[in-house]
Design an enzyme around this catalytic site. Structure first.
Site, PDB file in Angstrom:
ATOM      1  N   LYS A  22     -26.346   0.669   1.223  1.00 40.42           N
ATOM      2  CA  LYS A  22     -27.087   0.658  -0.066  1.00 40.42           C
ATOM      3  C   LYS A  22     -28.374  -0.331  -0.230  1.00 40.42           C
ATOM      4  O   LYS A  22     -29.508  -0.117  -0.390  1.00 40.42           O
ATOM      5  CB  LYS A  22     -26.281   1.065  -1.125  1.00 40.42           C
ATOM      6  CG  LYS A  22     -26.778   0.671  -2.601  1.00 40.42           C
ATOM      7  CD  LYS A  22     -25.975   0.361  -3.754  1.00 40.42           C
ATOM      8  CE  LYS A  22     -25.304  -0.912  -4.134  1.00 40.42           C
ATOM      9  NZ  LYS A  22     -26.259  -1.987  -4.830  1.00 40.42           N
ATOM     10  N   ASN A  23     -27.640  -1.404   0.266  1.00 44.77           N
ATOM     11  CA  ASN A  23     -28.474  -2.462  -0.026  1.00 44.77           C
ATOM     12  C   ASN A  23     -29.443  -2.862   0.784  1.00 44.77           C
ATOM     13  O   ASN A  23     -30.661  -3.599   0.692  1.00 44.77           O
ATOM     14  CB  ASN A  23     -27.577  -3.878  -0.297  1.00 44.77           C
ATOM     15  CG  ASN A  23     -26.690  -3.958  -1.760  1.00 44.77           C
ATOM     16  OD1 ASN A  23     -27.211  -3.244  -2.503  1.00 44.77           O
ATOM     17  ND2 ASN A  23     -25.889  -4.850  -1.541  1.00 44.77           N
ATOM     18  N   CYS A 116     -26.123  -3.885 -12.066  1.00 42.45           N
ATOM     19  CA  CYS A 116     -24.723  -4.096 -12.744  1.00 42.45           C
ATOM     20  C   CYS A 116     -24.779  -5.489 -13.479  1.00 42.45           C
ATOM     21  O   CYS A 116     -25.214  -6.417 -13.188  1.00 42.45           O
ATOM     22  CB  CYS A 116     -23.705  -4.245 -11.653  1.00 42.45           C
ATOM     23  SG  CYS A 116     -23.307  -2.794 -10.917  1.00 42.45           S
ATOM     24  N   ARG A 121     -28.262 -13.165 -13.480  1.00 40.95           N
ATOM     25  CA  ARG A 121     -29.076 -12.837 -12.385  1.00 40.95           C
ATOM     26  C   ARG A 121     -30.493 -13.156 -12.437  1.00 40.95           C
ATOM     27  O   ARG A 121     -31.382 -12.421 -12.529  1.00 40.95           O
ATOM     28  CB  ARG A 121     -28.982 -11.184 -12.405  1.00 40.95           C
ATOM     29  CG  ARG A 121     -27.516 -10.454 -12.126  1.00 40.95           C
ATOM     30  CD  ARG A 121     -27.194  -9.238 -11.947  1.00 40.95           C
ATOM     31  NE  ARG A 121     -27.409  -8.940 -10.238  1.00 40.95           N
ATOM     32  CZ  ARG A 121     -27.212  -7.993  -9.618  1.00 40.95           C
ATOM     33  NH1 ARG A 121     -26.912  -6.841 -10.350  1.00 40.95           N
ATOM     34  NH2 ARG A 121     -27.372  -7.671  -8.217  1.00 40.95           N
ATOM     35  N   ASP A 304     -19.048  -8.733  -3.016  1.00 36.76           N
ATOM     36  CA  ASP A 304     -19.148  -7.246  -3.364  1.00 36.76           C
ATOM     37  C   ASP A 304     -17.692  -6.707  -2.898  1.00 36.76           C
ATOM     38  O   ASP A 304     -17.435  -5.416  -3.184  1.00 36.76           O
ATOM     39  CB  ASP A 304     -20.086  -6.623  -2.603  1.00 36.76           C
ATOM     40  CG  ASP A 304     -21.607  -6.933  -3.098  1.00 36.76           C
ATOM     41  OD1 ASP A 304     -21.565  -7.508  -4.312  1.00 36.76           O
ATOM     42  OD2 ASP A 304     -22.584  -6.562  -2.326  1.00 36.76           O
ATOM     43  N   ARG A 396     -23.728   5.059  -8.045  1.00 37.04           N
ATOM     44  CA  ARG A 396     -24.810   4.292  -7.745  1.00 37.04           C
ATOM     45  C   ARG A 396     -24.799   3.903  -6.459  1.00 37.04           C
ATOM     46  O   ARG A 396     -25.775   3.586  -5.463  1.00 37.04           O
ATOM     47  CB  ARG A 396     -25.062   3.033  -8.371  1.00 37.04           C
ATOM     48  CG  ARG A 396     -25.643   3.464 -10.006  1.00 37.04           C
ATOM     49  CD  ARG A 396     -26.122   2.201 -10.759  1.00 37.04           C
ATOM     50  NE  ARG A 396     -26.553   1.308  -9.720  1.00 37.04           N
ATOM     51  CZ  ARG A 396     -25.965  -0.148  -9.968  1.00 37.04           C
ATOM     52  NH1 ARG A 396     -25.064  -0.276 -10.857  1.00 37.04           N
ATOM     53  NH2 ARG A 396     -26.696  -0.730  -9.109  1.00 37.04           N
TER      54      ARG A 396
HETATM   55  N1  EPU Z   1     -29.809 -16.305  -7.950  1.00 34.25           N
HETATM   56  C1  EPU Z   1     -30.833 -17.497  -8.624  1.00 34.25           C
HETATM   57  N2  EPU Z   1     -31.900 -17.253  -8.785  1.00 34.25           N
HETATM   58  C2  EPU Z   1     -32.648 -16.289  -8.183  1.00 34.25           C
HETATM   59  C3  EPU Z   1     -31.893 -15.333  -7.445  1.00 34.25           C
HETATM   60  C4  EPU Z   1     -30.663 -15.515  -7.175  1.00 34.25           C
HETATM   61  O1  EPU Z   1     -30.109 -18.224  -9.295  1.00 34.25           O
HETATM   62  O2  EPU Z   1     -33.905 -16.069  -8.256  1.00 34.25           O
HETATM   63  C5  EPU Z   1     -28.678 -16.641  -7.989  1.00 34.25           C
HETATM   64  C6  EPU Z   1     -27.767 -15.412  -8.597  1.00 34.25           C
HETATM   65  O3  EPU Z   1     -27.625 -15.775  -9.988  1.00 34.25           O
HETATM   66  C7  EPU Z   1     -26.609 -15.284  -7.776  1.00 34.25           C
HETATM   67  C8  EPU Z   1     -26.981 -16.071  -6.565  1.00 34.25           C
HETATM   68  O4  EPU Z   1     -28.303 -16.440  -6.553  1.00 34.25           O
HETATM   69  O5  EPU Z   1     -25.757 -16.401  -8.391  1.00 34.25           O
HETATM   70  C9  EPU Z   1     -27.041 -14.860  -5.508  1.00 34.25           C
HETATM   71  O6  EPU Z   1     -28.041 -13.957  -5.717  1.00 34.25           O
HETATM   72  P1  EPU Z   1     -28.705 -12.804  -4.965  1.00 34.25           P
HETATM   73  O7  EPU Z   1     -30.150 -12.871  -5.276  1.00 34.25           O
HETATM   74  O8  EPU Z   1     -28.161 -13.157  -3.522  1.00 34.25           O
HETATM   75  O9  EPU Z   1     -28.232 -11.411  -5.193  1.00 34.25           O
HETATM   76  P2  EPU Z   1     -29.101 -10.027  -5.267  1.00 34.25           P
HETATM   77  O10 EPU Z   1     -30.077 -10.101  -4.302  1.00 34.25           O
HETATM   78  O11 EPU Z   1     -29.484  -9.992  -6.932  1.00 34.25           O
HETATM   79  C10 EPU Z   1     -27.739  -8.753  -3.742  1.00 34.25           C
HETATM   80  C11 EPU Z   1     -27.030  -7.517  -3.783  1.00 34.25           C
HETATM   81  C12 EPU Z   1     -25.601  -7.800  -4.439  1.00 34.25           C
HETATM   82  C13 EPU Z   1     -24.746  -8.853  -3.968  1.00 34.25           C
HETATM   83  C14 EPU Z   1     -25.625  -9.877  -3.721  1.00 34.25           C
HETATM   84  C15 EPU Z   1     -24.753 -11.012  -3.126  1.00 34.25           C
HETATM   85  C16 EPU Z   1     -28.663  -5.856  -3.614  1.00 34.25           C
HETATM   86  C17 EPU Z   1     -29.530  -4.819  -4.484  1.00 34.25           C
HETATM   87  N3  EPU Z   1     -27.603  -6.761  -4.352  1.00 34.25           N
HETATM   88  O12 EPU Z   1     -27.997  -8.926  -5.141  1.00 34.25           O
HETATM   89  O13 EPU Z   1     -24.950  -6.404  -4.577  1.00 34.25           O
HETATM   90  O14 EPU Z   1     -23.854  -9.093  -4.788  1.00 34.25           O
HETATM   91  O15 EPU Z   1     -26.948  -9.663  -3.186  1.00 34.25           O
HETATM   92  O16 EPU Z   1     -24.672 -10.843  -1.859  1.00 34.25           O
HETATM   93  O17 EPU Z   1     -28.978  -6.076  -2.485  1.00 34.25           O
HETATM   94  C18 EPU Z   1     -23.778  -4.762  -5.170  1.00 34.25           C
HETATM   95  O18 EPU Z   1     -23.963  -4.180  -4.160  1.00 34.25           O
HETATM   96  O19 EPU Z   1     -22.572  -4.364  -5.700  1.00 34.25           O
HETATM   97  C19 EPU Z   1     -24.387  -5.944  -5.390  1.00 34.25           C
HETATM   98  C20 EPU Z   1     -24.350  -6.520  -6.766  1.00 34.25           C
END
Ligand code: EPU
Length: 417
Positions: A22-23, A116, A121, A304, A396
């Site tokens: 998915k991701n 979610c 975020r 996750d 999802r």
């Molecule tokens: N963060 C910041 N600033 C930013 C971006 C992130 O402070 O600009 C922080 C977040 O608050 C968090 C950490 O950095 O504490 C990690 O966030 P990341 O950006 O890595 O997460 P994401 O890209 O929003 C993806 C996956 C998530 C998964 C995380 C961590 C997707 C669409 N989502 O989210 O997947 O938990 O990486 O591995 O790729 C899921 O599949 O259930 C899911 C939530």
């Protein structure tokens, strides 16, 4: 609205074939618009998140056709329009259109993304990256206008190794003039999958999978054929279900190396695993030992899988601990597990689980995608019939979950309410 009805106590045996990630897919679909010609992405899961991204492609006048597991995308007639709040809010990954549209047209207009409710975020690191590349970001009541005359390569140090920011900056930088270096980049396998896709289109990205990614801008990106990697989180979720009630349950079409942290924890508590090159056979063991996990960026224990793994810890003898370090609101499944009979207390970002406890069916709510996986796992071993609402969250991210689990012996039904 949909509801899942699961009657616990049945052994899972047979084979579950894991779908594409998915991701990865949710980044690859927006990334495809960077191409000047048609691209084919195969092994894309049929889940609501990929459906919504295809709706956004349609809105942007990007031809896209789904044929079984593939999507063929042709962006030649793309119209770079503002993406409405309704679309932006449907999922987190809508924000990959920021990087892709900025990379291709030097302009993207859209709203803060959804996803979610597992934390605040923020997207500050994405915006910091765009700005470093020369873009101006204007925020007006949740609407982000990101614009540049010409993107120029830059050195960008991420304050946190964010998956989303790493990918979004790669998308914006592949056509920027000169060289971009992303330091403290995320190292998740999905990042490597996206970088490979971009390189297949003619981009020059090196270092993906390490904490330093280097990108040399190119003028054009061409069509290509690309395959999505297997979903390590879907695979991990079914491995956990197999540890709870499997009898030689084969989790097939996976890359076991992507699951090393989970495999080592499963082995440590006493789960029986038989490793293959692209599969793992899992059986429930006896007298599981307690353990502790702390979520971390890849290759650490994935956040996750923290929620479904907590369900497994309710079946381990003694005291286990789960420390969540990535998301501040990822314990919403715990009250429901407790209602079902688990003994879990949460303080700050740590859950303490005392096991093992017999679980009993209840009416529970899937508050988010992986909370849903945790509750499905619990329902499979609970006495009686568990009703799970808010199933939309689960759909999802888990392709054909009802069919996959039914085919290996689970009593699971989905119905409209
Ligand atoms: N963060 C910041 N600033 C930013 C971006 C992130 O402070 O600009 C922080 C977040 O608050 C968090 C950490 O950095 O504490 C990690 O966030 P990341 O950006 O890595 O997460 P994401 O890209 O929003 C993806 C996956 C998530 C998964 C995380 C961590 C997707 C669409 N989502 O989210 O997947 O938990 O990486 O591995 O790729 C899921 O599949 O259930 C899911 C939530």
């Amino acid at each position: 609205m949909k509801l899942l009805e699961i009657t616990g106590g049945n052994q899972l045996t047979g084979t579950i074939r894991i779908s594409g990630s998915k991701n990865s897919s949710v980044a690859l679909i927006p990334a495809a618009i960077l191409s000047d010609d048609e691209v084919t992405i195969c092994n894309v899961p049929e889940i609501s998140d990929t459906d919504v991204l295809c709706d956004i492609l349609n809105y942007l006048n990007v031809e896209n056709k789904r044929a079984s597991e593939s999507i063929v995308i042709n962006p030649k007639n793309l119209e770079n329009k503002e993406i409405s709040e309704t679309y932006s809010k449907k999922l987190r990954a809508s924000y990959y259109f920021m990087g892709a549209l900025l990379g291709k047209y030097n302009k993207a207009v859209m709203f803060f993304p959804g996803g979610c409710p597992i934390g605040t975020r923020p997207i500050d690191q994405h915006l910091k990256g765009f700005e470093a590349l020369g873009a101006k970001v204007t925020i007006e009541k949740n609407k982000y206008t990101i614009e540049a005359d010409q993107l120029k390569g830059a050195n960008i140090y991420l304050d946190v190794p964010s998956v989303g920011a790493t990918i979004n900056i790669m998308l914006a930088a592949v056509k920027a003039e000169g060289k971009t270096i992303i330091e403290n980049a995320a190292k998740e396998p999905e990042i490597v999958n996206i970088a490979t896709f971009l390189n297949n289109m003619g981009a020059k990205v090196t270092g993906a999978g390490t904490s330093t990614i280097k990108i040399t801008g190119v003028k054009h990106l061409k069509g290509c054929f690309h395959e999505v990697i297997p979903d390590r989180i879907e695979a991990g979720s079914y491995l956990i279900m197999g540890a709870l009630c499997g009898n030689r349950l084969k989790i097939d079409n996976i890359i076991p190396e992507h699951l090393e942290s989970l495999i080592s924890k499963l082995t440590e508590i006493g789960v029986e695993l038989e490793m293959g090159t692209d599969y793992i056979i899992v059986s429930k063991g006896e007298n599981y030992k307690s353990t502790s996990i702390k979520t971390a960026v890849y290759p650490g224990f994935p956040t996750d899988l923290q929620q479904p793994f907590t369900t497994l810890l309710t079946q381990c003898n003694g005291k286990s601990k789960v420390v969540e370090t990535i998301w501040e609101n990822r314990f919403m499944h715990i009250p429901y597990l407790c209602e079902m009979g688990a003994d879990i207390t949460v303080k700050n970002q740590t859950a303490t689980i005392i096991g093992s406890n017999k679980l009993t069916a209840k009416e529970v709510v899937a508050t988010d995608l992986r909370a849903g996986a945790a509750l499905v796992s619990a329902a499979l071993i609970a006495e009686g019939t568990t009703l799970i609402t808010n199933v939309e969250h689960i759909l999802r991210g888990y392709e054909s979950i009802v069919e996959k689990l039914s085919s290996v012996g689970a009593k699971i039904k989905s119905r409209e309410i």
